[in-house]
Design a protein around this motif. Structure first.
Motif, short mmCIF file in Angstrom:
data_model
loop_
_atom_site.label_atom_id
_atom_site.label_comp_id
_atom_site.label_asym_id
_atom_site.label_seq_id
_atom_site.Cartn_x
_atom_site.Cartn_y
_atom_site.Cartn_z
N SER A 185 0.84 -1.20 0.00
CA SER A 185 0.00 0.00 0.00
C SER A 185 0.87 1.25 0.00
O SER A 185 1.35 1.69 1.05
CB SER A 185 -0.93 0.01 1.22
OG SER A 185 -2.00 -0.88 1.05
N PRO A 186 1.09 1.83 -1.18
CA PRO A 186 1.89 3.07 -1.24
C PRO A 186 1.10 4.27 -0.74
O PRO A 186 -0.13 4.32 -0.87
CB PRO A 186 2.20 3.23 -2.74
CG PRO A 186 1.83 1.91 -3.36
CD PRO A 186 0.75 1.34 -2.51
N GLY A 187 1.82 5.22 -0.19
CA GLY A 187 1.23 6.52 0.13
C GLY A 187 1.50 7.49 -1.01
O GLY A 187 1.40 7.12 -2.19
N TYR A 188 1.84 8.74 -0.67
CA TYR A 188 2.20 9.71 -1.71
C TYR A 188 3.51 9.28 -2.36
O TYR A 188 4.55 9.21 -1.71
CB TYR A 188 2.41 11.10 -1.10
CG TYR A 188 1.16 11.91 -0.87
CD1 TYR A 188 0.58 12.62 -1.92
CD2 TYR A 188 0.58 11.99 0.38
CE1 TYR A 188 -0.56 13.38 -1.73
CE2 TYR A 188 -0.56 12.74 0.60
CZ TYR A 188 -1.12 13.44 -0.46
OH TYR A 188 -2.25 14.19 -0.24
N ILE A 189 3.47 9.00 -3.65
CA ILE A 189 4.66 8.59 -4.40
C ILE A 189 4.82 9.53 -5.59
O ILE A 189 3.83 9.89 -6.24
CB ILE A 189 4.54 7.13 -4.89
CG1 ILE A 189 4.24 6.19 -3.72
CG2 ILE A 189 5.81 6.71 -5.62
CD1 ILE A 189 5.31 6.13 -2.65
N GLY A 190 6.05 9.90 -5.89
CA GLY A 190 6.31 10.88 -6.94
C GLY A 190 6.16 10.31 -8.34
O GLY A 190 7.12 10.27 -9.11
N THR A 191 4.95 9.92 -8.69
CA THR A 191 4.65 9.44 -10.04
C THR A 191 4.23 10.61 -10.93
O THR A 191 4.06 11.74 -10.45
CB THR A 191 3.51 8.41 -10.00
OG1 THR A 191 2.33 9.06 -9.49
CG2 THR A 191 3.87 7.24 -9.10
N GLU A 192 4.03 10.34 -12.19
CA GLU A 192 3.59 11.39 -13.11
C GLU A 192 2.23 11.96 -12.69
O GLU A 192 1.98 13.16 -12.86
CB GLU A 192 3.51 10.85 -14.53
CG GLU A 192 4.85 10.53 -15.14
CD GLU A 192 4.73 10.11 -16.59
OE1 GLU A 192 3.68 10.40 -17.21
OE2 GLU A 192 5.67 9.49 -17.11
N ILE A 193 1.36 11.11 -12.17
CA ILE A 193 0.04 11.59 -11.74
C ILE A 193 0.18 12.60 -10.61
O ILE A 193 -0.45 13.67 -10.64
CB ILE A 193 -0.83 10.40 -11.29
CG1 ILE A 193 -1.16 9.50 -12.48
CG2 ILE A 193 -2.11 10.89 -10.61
CD1 ILE A 193 -1.88 8.22 -12.10
N VAL A 194 1.01 12.29 -9.63
CA VAL A 194 1.22 13.22 -8.51
C VAL A 194 1.89 14.49 -9.00
O VAL A 194 1.53 15.60 -8.58
CB VAL A 194 2.04 12.55 -7.39
CG1 VAL A 194 2.47 13.57 -6.34
CG2 VAL A 194 1.23 11.42 -6.75
N GLU A 195 2.85 14.36 -9.90
CA GLU A 195 3.52 15.55 -10.42
C GLU A 195 2.54 16.45 -11.18
O GLU A 195 2.65 17.68 -11.13
CB GLU A 195 4.69 15.14 -11.32
CG GLU A 195 5.86 14.52 -10.58
CD GLU A 195 6.46 15.46 -9.54
OE1 GLU A 195 6.47 16.69 -9.78
OE2 GLU A 195 6.91 14.97 -8.49
N ARG A 196 1.58 15.84 -11.89
CA ARG A 196 0.57 16.64 -12.59
C ARG A 196 -0.33 17.38 -11.59
O ARG A 196 -0.75 18.52 -11.85
CB ARG A 196 -0.27 15.75 -13.50
CG ARG A 196 0.44 15.34 -14.78
CD ARG A 196 -0.55 14.88 -15.85
NE ARG A 196 -1.28 13.69 -15.45
CZ ARG A 196 -0.89 12.45 -15.71
NH1 ARG A 196 0.24 12.25 -16.38
NH2 ARG A 196 -1.61 11.42 -15.33
N ILE A 197 -0.62 16.74 -10.47
CA ILE A 197 -1.42 17.41 -9.43
C ILE A 197 -0.67 18.61 -8.90
O ILE A 197 -1.24 19.71 -8.75
CB ILE A 197 -1.76 16.43 -8.30
CG1 ILE A 197 -2.72 15.35 -8.82
CG2 ILE A 197 -2.37 17.17 -7.11
CD1 ILE A 197 -2.96 14.23 -7.83
N PHE A 198 0.61 18.44 -8.63
CA PHE A 198 1.41 19.58 -8.16
C PHE A 198 1.42 20.69 -9.21
O PHE A 198 1.22 21.87 -8.89
CB PHE A 198 2.86 19.14 -7.88
CG PHE A 198 3.03 18.28 -6.66
CD1 PHE A 198 2.17 18.40 -5.57
CD2 PHE A 198 4.06 17.36 -6.58
CE1 PHE A 198 2.34 17.62 -4.43
CE2 PHE A 198 4.23 16.57 -5.45
CZ PHE A 198 3.37 16.70 -4.37
N ALA A 199 1.64 20.33 -10.45
CA ALA A 199 1.75 21.32 -11.53
C ALA A 199 0.46 22.08 -11.76
O ALA A 199 0.49 23.24 -12.20
CB ALA A 199 2.20 20.63 -12.82
N SER A 200 -0.67 21.45 -11.45
CA SER A 200 -1.96 22.10 -11.69
C SER A 200 -2.36 23.08 -10.59
O SER A 200 -3.33 23.82 -10.74
CB SER A 200 -3.06 21.03 -11.83
OG SER A 200 -3.26 20.37 -10.60
N ALA A 201 -1.63 23.08 -9.48
CA ALA A 201 -1.96 23.97 -8.37
C ALA A 201 -1.62 25.42 -8.70
O ALA A 201 -0.76 25.70 -9.55
CB ALA A 201 -1.20 23.53 -7.12
#
Length: 258
Positions: A185-201
């Protein structure tokens, strides 16, 4: 490389990017033959070609894990190319976040079709091979959503809770046949999906800093850190470990209030 997975053949779903690609890469680095599976044909072929250039014994099979017939075909093709699998990594998944009362029947079905049915479809298709081998491993990539509830994420955590139930049920069902079934069970992992969330902020740097600060280790995880756990679970070092869920979240889920 120490060849901890030498002579093993693995199928990795959702392997075109992120955690799945990190797992596929770690497995070939440890001597395994790997069939990369993904619904994204272009990215899947690119990832597989890159691994092949490094001398890895790999193949790519395009498939939608929600389609049981497509999964049966995928496993047959992977077996023909690399030999019968003795390790399955169920990593493919999607994120569906809705307000409960705004969740449509299509939203619900789509979430469960990929995140739960997909895990069962692949497991059902691979289990006969594991039984013929007389041993084998299934590793399901779940999520911290499988044990913790985060508001505004419905129905995703419902499906991930079910993945843990499936993991435990299959593990006990086949434990005496030397087939181990575990989850990560991963938590916050620096995948492309997470990076896109950061970039959209509105302020990406602020959101990234706030997210890092949520974790006792003061950072989010890396895909290769999930891959390392998968290598361990698939190796002979973990022969007495089954029906377990390894949470990899930098200690975040242990914090009660912050």
């Amino acid at each position: 490389m120490v060849n901890r997975l030498k002579n093993k053949t693995a199928i990795v779903s959702g392997a075109a990017q992120g955690i799945g690609l990190a797992i596929a890469t770690a497995f070939v680095d440890e001597g395994a033959r790997v069939a990369l599976v993904d619904i994204d044909g272009r990215r899947g072929r690119e990832a597989t070609s890159a691994l092949a250039l490094r001398g890895a014994e790999v193949c790519f099979v395009e498939a939608d894990v929600a389609d049981s017939t497509a999964v049966d075909t995928m496993v047959a093709q992977a077996t023909e190319r690399l030999g019968a699998p003795n390790v399955l990594i169920n990593n493919a998944g999607i994120v569906v976040f809705r307000d409960p009362l705004d969740t449509t029947a299509e939203d619900w079905r789509h979430c469960f079709a990929v995140d739960l049915d997909g895990v069962w479809n692949c497991s059902r298709a691979v289990l006969p091979h594991l039984l013929r081998h007389g041993r084998g491993d299934i590793i399901n990539i779940a999520s911290v959503h499988a044990s913790q509830i985060i508001p505004k994420c419905f129905p995703y955590p419902v499906a991930k809770h079910a993945v843990i139930g499936l993991t435990r049920a299959l593990a006990i069902e086949y434990a005496d046949r030397d087939i181990r079934v575990n989850a990560i069970s991963p938590g916050y992992i620096g995948t492309e999906i997470v990076e896109r969330i950061f970039a959209s902020a509105l302020d990406p740097d602020k959101l990234r800093a706030e997210t890092n600060a949520l974790h006792p280790v003061k950072r989010i995880g890396r895909p290769e850190e999930i891959a390392a756990a998968a290598v361990f679970l698939a190796s002979d070092e973990a022969r007495f470990l089954t029906a377990q869920n390894i949470v990899i979240d930098g200690g975040r889920s242990v914090v009660f209030h912050q």
